[in-house]
Scaffold this motif. Structure first.
Motif, PDB file in Angstrom:
ATOM      1  N   VAL A 100       4.966  50.462  14.098  1.00  0.00           N
ATOM      2  CA  VAL A 100       4.297  50.573  15.405  1.00  0.00           C
ATOM      3  C   VAL A 100       2.787  50.726  15.293  1.00  0.00           C
ATOM      4  O   VAL A 100       2.034  50.069  16.015  1.00  0.00           O
ATOM      5  CB  VAL A 100       4.885  51.759  16.205  1.00  0.00           C
ATOM      6  CG1 VAL A 100       4.113  51.970  17.501  1.00  0.00           C
ATOM      7  CG2 VAL A 100       6.357  51.528  16.495  1.00  0.00           C
ATOM      8  N   PHE A 101       2.309  51.570  14.390  1.00  0.00           N
ATOM      9  CA  PHE A 101       0.897  51.907  14.354  1.00  0.00           C
ATOM     10  C   PHE A 101       0.063  50.770  13.764  1.00  0.00           C
ATOM     11  O   PHE A 101       0.553  49.936  13.008  1.00  0.00           O
ATOM     12  CB  PHE A 101       0.656  53.184  13.555  1.00  0.00           C
ATOM     13  CG  PHE A 101       1.197  54.422  14.237  1.00  0.00           C
ATOM     14  CD1 PHE A 101       1.616  54.386  15.549  1.00  0.00           C
ATOM     15  CD2 PHE A 101       1.280  55.623  13.557  1.00  0.00           C
ATOM     16  CE1 PHE A 101       2.113  55.514  16.184  1.00  0.00           C
ATOM     17  CE2 PHE A 101       1.777  56.757  14.166  1.00  0.00           C
ATOM     18  CZ  PHE A 101       2.198  56.698  15.485  1.00  0.00           C
ATOM     19  N   THR A 102      -1.223  50.772  14.123  1.00  0.00           N
ATOM     20  CA  THR A 102      -2.157  49.736  13.679  1.00  0.00           C
ATOM     21  C   THR A 102      -3.022  50.236  12.535  1.00  0.00           C
ATOM     22  O   THR A 102      -2.988  51.421  12.183  1.00  0.00           O
ATOM     23  CB  THR A 102      -3.058  49.311  14.850  1.00  0.00           C
ATOM     24  OG1 THR A 102      -3.857  50.444  15.261  1.00  0.00           O
ATOM     25  CG2 THR A 102      -2.218  48.848  16.035  1.00  0.00           C
ATOM     26  N   ALA A 103      -3.813  49.333  11.999  1.00  0.00           N
ATOM     27  CA  ALA A 103      -4.699  49.703  10.894  1.00  0.00           C
ATOM     28  C   ALA A 103      -5.777  50.679  11.336  1.00  0.00           C
ATOM     29  O   ALA A 103      -6.267  51.487  10.541  1.00  0.00           O
ATOM     30  CB  ALA A 103      -5.348  48.448  10.303  1.00  0.00           C
ATOM     31  N   GLN A 104      -6.169  50.626  12.620  1.00  0.00           N
ATOM     32  CA  GLN A 104      -7.190  51.531  13.127  1.00  0.00           C
ATOM     33  C   GLN A 104      -6.664  52.964  13.232  1.00  0.00           C
ATOM     34  O   GLN A 104      -7.411  53.926  13.093  1.00  0.00           O
ATOM     35  CB  GLN A 104      -7.698  51.067  14.501  1.00  0.00           C
ATOM     36  CG  GLN A 104      -8.563  49.819  14.475  1.00  0.00           C
ATOM     37  CD  GLN A 104      -7.761  48.562  14.207  1.00  0.00           C
ATOM     38  OE1 GLN A 104      -6.547  48.529  14.442  1.00  0.00           O
ATOM     39  NE2 GLN A 104      -8.419  47.528  13.701  1.00  0.00           N
ATOM     40  N   ALA A 105      -5.377  53.131  13.501  1.00  0.00           N
ATOM     41  CA  ALA A 105      -4.744  54.449  13.570  1.00  0.00           C
ATOM     42  C   ALA A 105      -3.410  54.362  12.852  1.00  0.00           C
ATOM     43  O   ALA A 105      -2.350  54.263  13.475  1.00  0.00           O
ATOM     44  CB  ALA A 105      -4.570  54.876  15.022  1.00  0.00           C
ATOM     45  N   PRO A 106      -3.421  54.411  11.529  1.00  0.00           N
ATOM     46  CA  PRO A 106      -2.218  54.065  10.761  1.00  0.00           C
ATOM     47  C   PRO A 106      -1.182  55.168  10.658  1.00  0.00           C
ATOM     48  O   PRO A 106      -0.037  54.916  10.322  1.00  0.00           O
ATOM     49  CB  PRO A 106      -2.787  53.739   9.384  1.00  0.00           C
ATOM     50  CG  PRO A 106      -4.010  54.591   9.277  1.00  0.00           C
ATOM     51  CD  PRO A 106      -4.574  54.666  10.666  1.00  0.00           C
ATOM     52  N   GLY A 107      -1.561  56.421  10.887  1.00  0.00           N
ATOM     53  CA  GLY A 107      -0.636  57.510  10.641  1.00  0.00           C
ATOM     54  C   GLY A 107      -0.664  57.928   9.185  1.00  0.00           C
ATOM     55  O   GLY A 107      -1.651  57.705   8.468  1.00  0.00           O
ATOM     56  N   LEU A 108       0.415  58.544   8.703  1.00  0.00           N
ATOM     57  CA  LEU A 108       0.448  59.089   7.354  1.00  0.00           C
ATOM     58  C   LEU A 108       0.229  58.012   6.292  1.00  0.00           C
ATOM     59  O   LEU A 108       0.922  57.000   6.276  1.00  0.00           O
ATOM     60  CB  LEU A 108       1.786  59.780   7.095  1.00  0.00           C
ATOM     61  CG  LEU A 108       1.979  61.166   7.701  1.00  0.00           C
ATOM     62  CD1 LEU A 108       3.376  61.674   7.399  1.00  0.00           C
ATOM     63  CD2 LEU A 108       0.935  62.144   7.173  1.00  0.00           C
TER      64      LEU A 108
END
Length: 464
Positions: A409-417
């Motif tokens: 789901v998450f993108t490279a700008q806000a990747p998560g862990l």
């Protein structure tokens, strides 16, 4: 002044009874010189300055090292400079293992007042009290400290709540070995939820259990600033890990958050240029305009008074036109311009000083799904340290589900862990297949492709 618990503490207290008259000490901007002068003036034991990174000893003609000409004292601060030849470039200061009394702290505060490049302040095991902790945090704010280490001190939560509540320059806060409890963390949670400055928080080697991590997870529901959270060597188990894993994945809003979202949605408007303006910004602007429009005495706005002053100046300018020359005209124009600018500042400044916080609130990203509002998980946290805890394969399963969700789901700008440490959780067998899968997923997500043995950004490993 003596070491914590030492017999010389009472002697220092006797010195502190001497009245202070620091007005007679002229500061030179050289930390070592100023500290010696202030200590001598206050009749306190000398505080000397030593380099954090000792230089190579200078040898004389016979090849023997030449001893540095440094005053003798058992109280030393370690310092580091951007340019060793320029004392004004001080950027790091360490104090380790001796009692920081109120009088000593006041001397340090005065000596450090001119060092605008000081960004790292490390006070390890200096016996901070509620009073001295408050003074240290005030000093950190005044000097724009970005990295604050308070490891090894017994802390009270109130000054830290105040630090996290206000906008400061502190981006790294280390509270290792401070005997912090779950109750302590619960008192920090509201301030941490709304904090927009702190990037790194280290709570290693404390007494936190599942409840402590549940409180931190509650703060991370809406906090989208914190990048790194280290919880190594606590007593955290599966329940706390599952609570955090839920926040890092898609989760439903609770009743309070639903109410907050509805208020934000109802107050959100569109400005002429199409930009979103928040409800808090609108309300604050209206209050500011209302306050500015009512004068305490006559009920007249400051802006109106400024316009009347400008008109009087214009009238005076016309009356004196035949009697005064170019200098009078110039003075009238300057006065009129000054009055007009004053009126403009009254109406415009409150709008510029109010940041639209709700426009950045993650609650605005929530989507309706049946009878629930679902919010995408926290994608800001990129490092999580959970080594040396009591996590079993149940907790590992929760983290694996979370990482899979973030990967899809998450993108490279806000990747998560991107990095996670889990080694020395003795309830997880080294041959765990889930641990191996989690390791592989994180290795693929880590953009730096660092080795497992890297001490700074480590991927998942397990040990006994």
């Amino acid at each position: 002044m003596g070491k914590k618990g030492g017999g010389s503490v009472s002697r220092v207290k006797t010195h502190e009874e001497v009245p202070s008259e620091n007005d007679g000490v002229k500061l030179t901007g050289v930390l070592s010189t100023d500290l010696v002068a202030l200590c001598e003036h206050e009749r306190l034991p000398l505080i000397i300055v030593k380099p954090l990174r000792p230089s190579v000893p200078v040898a004389d003609s016979s090849g023997e090292a030449v001893a540095e000409d440094t005053p003798s004292s058992k109280f030393a601060v370690l310092a580091d400079w951007e340019d060793p030849d320029d004392p004004s470039t001080l950027h790091t200061l360490h104090m380790r293992g001796w009692l920081l009394s109120e009088k000593t702290l006041s001397i340090l505060t005065e000596a450090l007042s001119s060092f605008t490049r000081l960004h790292v302040l490390n006070l390890w095991n200096v016996g901070l009290t509620a009073t001295t902790l408050h003074s240290v945090l005030t000093l950190a704010i005044q000097l724009n400290i970005s990295a604050l280490y308070l490891d090894g001190n017994t802390l009270s939560p109130e000054p830290l709540v105040e630090l996290l509540t206000h906008k400061t320059s502190v981006e790294l806060l280390s509270l290792k070995c401070c005997q912090l409890s779950d109750v302590f963390i619960s008192q920090l949670t509201p301030a941490l939820t709304d904090n927009r400055n702190l990037l790194h928080l280290d709570l290693s080697c404390n007494s936190l259990t599942d409840n402590g991590l549940i409180f931190l997870a509650a703060a991370l529901r809406l906090n989208r600033t914190l990048l790194s959270l280290t919880l190594t060597n606590n007593s955290i188990g599966d329940e706390g890990v599952e609570a955090l894993a839920e926040v890092l994945s898609e989760f439903p809003l609770n009743h309070e958050e639903v109410v907050m979202k509805r208020v934000m949605d109802s107050l959100q408007v569109r400005t002429d240029d199409g930009q979103s303006e928040s409800g808090r910004s609108i309300l604050s602007r209206e209050r500011s305009a209302s306050t500015a429009s009512v004068d305490k005495r006559g009920g007249k706005s400051q802006a109106s008074k400024s316009r009347k002053d400008a008109k009087k100046d214009e009238k005076g300018k016309k009356d004196d036109k035949g009697r005064k020359g170019g200098d009078s005209k110039k003075a009238s124009r300057e006065k009129e311009t000054k009055s007009s600018k004053k009126g403009a500042e009254v109406t415009e400044e409150p709008v510029q000083s109010d940041p639209p916080l709700e426009s950045r609130s993650p609650l605005l990203e929530a989507k309706k799904n049946g009878d629930q509002w679902l919010l995408p998980g926290n994608s800001a946290l990129v490092f999580l340290g959970l080594s040396y805890n009591n996590i079993s394969e149940c907790g590992i399963a929760s983290l694996l589900t979370t990482v899979r969700y973030q990967t899809s789901v998450f993108t490279a700008q806000a990747p998560g862990l991107l990095a996670l440490t889990l080694h020395h959780n003795h309830l997880v067998p080294p041959t765990s297949s889930m641990l191996a899968t989690l390791h592989d997923l994180l290795e693929q997500r880590n953009p730096l492709k660092v080795a497992e043995t890297d001490p700074v950004i480590d991927t998942v490993e397990s040990g006994t």
